[in-house]
Scaffold this motif. Structure first.
Motif, mmCIF file in Angstrom:
data_model
loop_
_atom_site.group_PDB
_atom_site.id
_atom_site.type_symbol
_atom_site.label_atom_id
_atom_site.label_comp_id
_atom_site.label_asym_id
_atom_site.label_seq_id
_atom_site.Cartn_x
_atom_site.Cartn_y
_atom_site.Cartn_z
ATOM 1 N N SER A 1 0.845 -1.201 0.000
ATOM 2 C CA SER A 1 0.000 0.000 0.000
ATOM 3 C C SER A 1 0.881 1.251 0.000
ATOM 4 O O SER A 1 1.943 1.284 0.617
ATOM 5 N N VAL A 2 0.420 2.286 -0.712
ATOM 6 C CA VAL A 2 1.236 3.488 -0.905
ATOM 7 C C VAL A 2 0.359 4.733 -0.845
ATOM 8 O O VAL A 2 -0.707 4.798 -1.473
ATOM 9 N N VAL A 3 0.819 5.735 -0.088
ATOM 10 C CA VAL A 3 0.251 7.075 -0.129
ATOM 11 C C VAL A 3 1.334 8.025 -0.637
ATOM 12 O O VAL A 3 2.502 7.906 -0.248
ATOM 13 N N THR A 4 0.968 8.948 -1.533
ATOM 14 C CA THR A 4 1.916 9.975 -1.973
ATOM 15 C C THR A 4 1.407 11.342 -1.541
ATOM 16 O O THR A 4 0.203 11.581 -1.433
ATOM 17 N N LEU A 5 2.356 12.240 -1.306
ATOM 18 C CA LEU A 5 2.086 13.616 -0.881
ATOM 19 C C LEU A 5 2.783 14.555 -1.846
ATOM 20 O O LEU A 5 3.981 14.395 -2.101
ATOM 21 N N LYS A 6 2.047 15.536 -2.370
ATOM 22 C CA LYS A 6 2.617 16.433 -3.366
ATOM 23 C C LYS A 6 2.039 17.829 -3.180
ATOM 24 O O LYS A 6 0.822 17.970 -3.011
ATOM 25 N N PRO A 7 2.869 18.880 -3.176
ATOM 26 C CA PRO A 7 2.328 20.235 -3.024
ATOM 27 C C PRO A 7 1.470 20.621 -4.221
ATOM 28 O O PRO A 7 1.781 20.273 -5.364
ATOM 29 N N ASP A 8 0.384 21.327 -3.937
ATOM 30 C CA ASP A 8 -0.497 21.817 -4.991
ATOM 31 C C ASP A 8 0.106 23.093 -5.572
ATOM 32 O O ASP A 8 0.196 24.110 -4.874
ATOM 33 N N PRO A 9 0.529 23.094 -6.854
ATOM 34 C CA PRO A 9 1.181 24.293 -7.413
ATOM 35 C C PRO A 9 0.250 25.496 -7.492
ATOM 36 O O PRO A 9 0.704 26.636 -7.538
ATOM 37 N N SER A 10 -1.061 25.271 -7.488
ATOM 38 C CA SER A 10 -2.012 26.380 -7.582
ATOM 39 C C SER A 10 -2.400 26.938 -6.221
ATOM 40 O O SER A 10 -3.061 27.978 -6.147
ATOM 41 N N ALA A 11 -2.011 26.272 -5.128
ATOM 42 C CA ALA A 11 -2.382 26.714 -3.779
ATOM 43 C C ALA A 11 -1.246 26.408 -2.822
ATOM 44 O O ALA A 11 -1.237 25.370 -2.167
ATOM 45 N N PRO A 12 -0.233 27.281 -2.724
ATOM 46 C CA PRO A 12 0.893 27.036 -1.825
ATOM 47 C C PRO A 12 0.424 26.755 -0.406
ATOM 48 O O PRO A 12 -0.433 27.454 0.123
ATOM 49 N N GLY A 13 0.993 25.721 0.192
ATOM 50 C CA GLY A 13 0.601 25.318 1.534
ATOM 51 C C GLY A 13 -0.388 24.176 1.557
ATOM 52 O O GLY A 13 -0.687 23.639 2.623
ATOM 53 N N THR A 14 -0.904 23.787 0.399
ATOM 54 C CA THR A 14 -1.838 22.664 0.311
ATOM 55 C C THR A 14 -1.123 21.444 -0.252
ATOM 56 O O THR A 14 -0.359 21.554 -1.210
ATOM 57 N N ILE A 15 -1.376 20.285 0.340
ATOM 58 C CA ILE A 15 -0.713 19.048 -0.073
ATOM 59 C C ILE A 15 -1.760 18.079 -0.591
ATOM 60 O O ILE A 15 -2.750 17.777 0.083
ATOM 61 N N LEU A 16 -1.547 17.604 -1.799
ATOM 62 C CA LEU A 16 -2.455 16.672 -2.461
ATOM 63 C C LEU A 16 -2.010 15.242 -2.182
ATOM 64 O O LEU A 16 -0.815 14.937 -2.166
ATOM 65 N N LEU A 17 -2.978 14.339 -1.998
ATOM 66 C CA LEU A 17 -2.699 12.940 -1.665
ATOM 67 C C LEU A 17 -3.200 12.015 -2.769
ATOM 68 O O LEU A 17 -4.189 12.309 -3.448
ATOM 69 N N THR A 18 -2.505 10.896 -2.906
ATOM 70 C CA THR A 18 -3.046 9.753 -3.637
ATOM 71 C C THR A 18 -2.945 8.528 -2.739
ATOM 72 O O THR A 18 -2.049 8.450 -1.884
ATOM 73 N N LEU A 19 -3.858 7.592 -2.918
ATOM 74 C CA LEU A 19 -3.821 6.302 -2.223
ATOM 75 C C LEU A 19 -3.780 5.215 -3.279
ATOM 76 O O LEU A 19 -4.692 5.107 -4.102
ATOM 77 N N ASP A 20 -2.677 4.461 -3.290
ATOM 78 C CA ASP A 20 -2.474 3.406 -4.286
ATOM 79 C C ASP A 20 -2.694 3.940 -5.696
ATOM 80 O O ASP A 20 -3.337 3.304 -6.547
#
Length: 319
Positions: A269-288
């Motif tokens: 199982s994998v979660v990824t974290l990536k900054p949202d380029p359109s909203a500094p300070g917001t982190i986007l997630l994916t699950l698998d």
């Protein structure tokens, strides 16, 4: 301070055995962020980046004159004022190429739209150098907290403890290291970073055994080689950056601009974290590999993080 927002989001998953990452687990730890992390939430809509940046520039205009040298001390002493009160006092002593620092946050107050943040506690640091005719050849910086830093905001308190953080510079040089390159990266190791929430659920979140390599200066490429993140009494995940997408940190704005942090759980199982380029300070997630329907919104933390970051840059030899 370099990766504070990403590290906060790394702590959204829990460290005993390896944790299976599924929707129920991720939601439970996102709920913990909503309930206890200062200035962070899981609101889906991020504020406009233009509004945040404009506010940041105006609110930090005090930084150019907020530090003063305090006379009458046997060692150099500096004081920074918080934007809404309190102080950050710095003492230093130098001998044989080595400089010891003691930073004391005394009701150091930082303004934010979500309520003022007040910091108390002590940070100790040591810059290692070797005397030379050109000045000390600086090779490393160690730092830790002396007990926890207490961070209070909105009626909640977080106690943050840093243990055994050390930056080994890739290219030592007189007075300050040279910018690291791919053959000679700066290497940051952290024994432990713990966050405890007294008065809430007394939960202890942490990152441990962290190794990070940095290349570049103003726009630094940061690779998380390995580490573990979790919550005491629960499972842990392994932390690293994606092989083809290291974290990029802009030292001019003191913010993460790109990169992918990967959390590996049990059973693949994998979660990824990536900054949202359109909203500094917001982190986007994916699950698998699938975009998650909640993100981590720490836009309210950007101004306080920048304020503290600049204060530390003025007080400590952070290169």
């Amino acid at each position: 301070m370099r990766c504070s927002i990403l590290l906060a989001s790394v702590l959204l998953v829990g460290c005993s055995g390896k944790l299976k990452l599924d929707e129920a687990t991720v939601d439970a730890h996102l709920d913990d962020i909503d309930a206890t992390w200062p200035l962070c939430s899981t609101q889906e809509a991020a504020p406009s980046s233009m509004r945040v940046v404009g506010r940041e520039l105006s609110d930090l205009s005090w930084a150019a004159h907020a530090t003063e040298r305090v006379l009458g001390s046997t060692s150099p002493r500096y004081r920074s004022a918080g934007s809404c009160g309190g102080s950050l006092d710095a003492l230093s002593e130098h001998a044989n190429g080595i400089t010891d620092y003691e930073l004391t946050f005394a009701a150091y107050c930082i303004h934010s739209d979500d309520g003022d943040v007040v910091v108390d506690g002590v940070v100790r640091a040591r810059e290692e150098g070797t005397p030379s005719d050109s000045g000390p050849i600086v090779s490393a910086l160690e730092s830790s907290t002396d007990g926890p830093l207490t961070i209070a905001q909105g009626g909640s308190t977080m106690e943050l403890t840093l243990d055994d953080a050390r930056v080994q510079y890739g290219i030592p040089a007189a007075w300050a290291p040279s910018p690291p390159d791919e053959q000679h990266p700066d290497v940051l190791t952290v024994g432990g970073l713990r966050a405890v929430f007294p008065g809430d659920d007394d939960r202890e979140d942490y990152v441990r055994n962290l190794r990070i390599e940095r290349v570049g200066s103003t726009a630094a490429s940061i690779t998380i080689v390995n580490g573990q993140a979790g919550t005491s009494g629960e499972g842990h995940v392994e932390v690293h950056t994606a092989a083809d997408d290291p974290v990029v940190f802009d030292f001019g704005q003191l913010q993460v601009t790109s990169g992918t942090v990967v959390l590996d759980g049990a059973g693949g199982s994998v979660v990824t974290l990536k900054p949202d380029p359109s909203a500094p300070g917001t982190i986007l997630l994916t699950l698998d590999g699938v975009p998650y329907d909640r993100d981590v919104d720490c836009t309210a933390a950007r101004i306080p993080l920048v304020e503290v970051g600049w204060a530390l840059l003025m007080e400590l030899p952070i290169h």
